[in-house]
Design a protein around this motif. Structure first.
Motif: not given
Ligand code: NAD
Length: 255
Positions: A17, A37, A62, A141-142, A155, A187-188, A190, A195
């Motif tokens: 991603g 990861d 990690l 963040s988001s 979330y 982000p919006g 993605i 998603v």
């Protein structure tokens, strides 16, 4: 000369991603990248992609929620590359549920990855960057850290927490004279495995995807590189007067 030439950059959740796109872009721009990861196979594949393009990379296993893993990761990065200049706290999980649908266990799982993980990542990055006398930390963040969504109780809380935690850490580092900048990215939606996981399988999910698309005035979902380029800007010295800022990349969703 790349935009982050010679820098050492750690990206968590970099096997897939947005994190993977970010690690590949930072490497193309001259950074030595650390791909951190839980997913070992995909993480090693990302390292191989960087190396095939002539870059330098290291995989570290990690779990961002585990302090012991952070200690080992920083040791491995220091041993291989001598220090840390850029940290992207990207690893995160999504959980769909309203306040009535969310159990305490699910709430804690989300806060643990999305919030504890960013806290630990920032704390250990600051410690590793202090001897270098400079650094840039970017926390994911988001848009869900800016506006409420009735179906995303845990979330929303975690991403709102990342937003203000980032400002607290930015102010602390600035006032302490560390020259370590800390900023958040928002982000919006993605098009990543996160998603794809709830918008691809059934006709209902595909209809849900169209509803998501319609919420973005630009008329489509974002691509991982759309976020990676924002992260690159915050990682580089081009943003040297930015700290405690929020970079919103959302196709107009929150405009
Ligand atoms: P993704 O699910 O596609 O990839 C996430 C990566 O993080 C995976 O490689 C996964 O193995 C890793 N990861 C998960 N838990 C981990 C843990 N405990 N320790 C280490 N690694 C872990 O996600 P993505 O869509 O690329 O999202 C990346 C970040 O961007 C997340 O923080 C997410 O909340 C945020 N974000 C995503 C979107 C979107 O629409 N995709 C929108 C806004 C914000």
């Amino acid at each position: 000369m790349g935009r982050v030439s010679g820098k050492v950059a750690l990206v968590t959740g970099a096997a897939l991603g947005i994190g993977k796109a970010t690690a590949l872009l930072l490497a193309r721009e001259g950074a030595k990248v650390v791909i951190a990861d839980l997913k070992e196979e995909e993480g090693h594949a990302a390292v191989a992609e960087v190396e095939a393009a002539g870059g330098e990379a290291l995989f570290v296993s990690l779990n961002v929620t585990q302090e012991e893993d952070w200690k080992k990761a920083i040791e491995a990065i220091t041993a291989k590359f001598g220090g840390l200049d850029i940290a992207v706290n990207n690893a995160g999980i999504l959980y769909n549920g309203s306040v009535e649908e969310t159990s305490l266990a699910d709430w804690r799982r989300v806060q643990s990855v999305n919030l504890d993980g960013v806290f630990l990542g920032t704390r250990y990055a600051v410690e590793a960057m202090k001897p270098r006398g400079a650094g840039s930390i970017i926390n994911l963040s988001s848009i869900e850290g800016l506006i409420g969504d009735p179906t995303l109780a845990a979330y929303n809380a975690s991403k709102g927490g990342v937003r203000l935690f980032t400002k607290s850490a930015a102010l602390h580092c600035a006032r302490a004279g560390y020259r370590i900048r800390v900023n958040s990215i928002h982000p919006g939606y993605i098009w990543t495995p996160m998603v794809q996981g709830f918008t691809s399988a059934t006709p209902d999910q595909v209809a849900a995807r169209q509803k998501l698309i319609d919420l973005h005035p630009l008329g489509h979902l974002g691509e991982p590189d759309d976020i990676a380029y924002g992260i690159l800007f915050l990682a580089s010295d081009e943003s040297k007067f930015m700290t405690g800022s929020e970079l919103v990349i959302d196709g107009g969703y929150t405009a």
